[in-house]
Design an enzyme around this catalytic site. Structure first.
Site, PDB file in Angstrom:
ATOM      1  N   GLY A  42       0.797  -1.217   0.000  1.00  0.00           N
ATOM      2  CA  GLY A  42       0.000   0.000   0.000  1.00  0.00           C
ATOM      3  C   GLY A  42       0.832   1.270   0.000  1.00  0.00           C
ATOM      4  O   GLY A  42       1.634   1.469   0.887  1.00  0.00           O
ATOM      5  N   SER A  43       0.649   2.173  -0.986  1.00  0.00           N
ATOM      6  CA  SER A  43       1.540   3.309  -1.091  1.00  0.00           C
ATOM      7  C   SER A  43       1.089   4.250  -2.198  1.00  0.00           C
ATOM      8  O   SER A  43      -0.035   4.189  -2.670  1.00  0.00           O
ATOM      9  CB  SER A  43       2.959   2.819  -1.353  1.00  0.00           C
ATOM     10  OG  SER A  43       2.938   1.725  -2.248  1.00  0.00           O
ATOM     11  N   ARG A  44       2.030   5.099  -2.655  1.00  0.00           N
ATOM     12  CA  ARG A  44       1.691   6.138  -3.628  1.00  0.00           C
ATOM     13  C   ARG A  44       2.943   6.515  -4.423  1.00  0.00           C
ATOM     14  O   ARG A  44       4.064   6.438  -3.912  1.00  0.00           O
ATOM     15  CB  ARG A  44       1.140   7.342  -2.852  1.00  0.00           C
ATOM     16  CG  ARG A  44       1.034   8.636  -3.609  1.00  0.00           C
ATOM     17  CD  ARG A  44       0.369   9.658  -2.710  1.00  0.00           C
ATOM     18  NE  ARG A  44       0.642  11.027  -3.124  1.00  0.00           N
ATOM     19  CZ  ARG A  44       0.156  12.093  -2.516  1.00  0.00           C
ATOM     20  NH1 ARG A  44      -0.611  11.960  -1.455  1.00  0.00           N
ATOM     21  NH2 ARG A  44       0.440  13.304  -2.949  1.00  0.00           N
TER      22      ARG A  44
END
Length: 228
Positions: free
Chosen positions: A196-198
């Site tokens: 989960g990240s960006r």
């Protein structure tokens, strides 16, 4: 600039190899203890079912689809990650450019492929890593306060583009493969972010935006912008 393909034909990302092996050993061991150590088999059936579901989710997370961008890459900016567009705006970038840039951000949920691709062809001019917080990745301040790595690329046409990998509330490890001075190409992996990240992409002002807010992106396939 000629496009150099350095792809490995793998279906699971190398960053997941050790995690998947260790997890498989632990789950098999616990299931074996439950099967042989408890007369009532109901706990075994419940845990075995949960183990299969969890392990399949982990395999899904570390999957590494082989994708080739089939079109001309000149002045093209492709999505560096699977996910959805959460930011399209002009911002002041203070860590490298120290000027105003167009930022396009892609948020990756835990079910997305977490391999990251180079968004443009070019030469790696700068690589840096900053320790930081682990706030939810979709928050605006996560871009400058969370743990992050930046890769700055100069394109063959002389444009400078930055891709910033950002850790989130769940993601706690950023892997970046880029090295200063090396050629990089669309189709190549830039790195990986676990769980989960960006990814933010910083572009010159005046760049043509080819996506809209909330749009789903496919890493190395979706064209997010065209450089002028």
């Amino acid at each position: 600039m000629n496009r150099l393909k350095k792809l490995k034909k793998i279906r699971l990302h190398r960053e997941g190899t050790s995690i998947l092996i260790v997890s498989a050993i632990l789950l098999i061991g616990i299931n074996a203890l439950l099967f042989w150590g408890i007369e009532c088999k109901i706990p075994f059936y419940i845990f075995a079912t949960a183990s299969i579901v969890v392990y399949l989710l982990m395999v899904n997370f570390f999957r590494c689809p082989i994708r080739l961008f089939e079109h001309d890459t000149e002045k093209i900016v492709v999505a560096p990650a699977d996910g959805r567009i959460v930011v399209i705006e002009e911002v002041d970038e203070h860590e490298y450019f120290h000027d105003r840039r167009l930022m396009i951000s892609i948020f990756m949920s835990i079910v997305n492929v977490h391999a990251n691709w180079y968004p443009v062809d070019g030469v790696v001019k700068h690589v840096d890593h900053h320790n930081g917080k682990f706030m939810k990745a979709w928050l605006p301040k996560a871009s400058t306060e969370n743990e992050r790595s930046m890769v700055v690329i100069e394109t063959p046409e002389g444009h400078t583009v930055m891709a910033r990998q950002i850790a989130g509330a769940i993601a706690r490890r950023i892997v970046t493969y880029a090295e200063v001075g090396e050629d990089c190409y669309i189709d190549e992996h830039m790195g990986f972010i676990k769980f989960g990240s960006r990814v933010d992409v910083y572009l010159p002002l005046g760049t043509e935006v080819c996506v809209k807010m909330g749009q789903a992106t496919v890493g190395n396939e979706t064209v997010i912008a065209k450089l002028k």
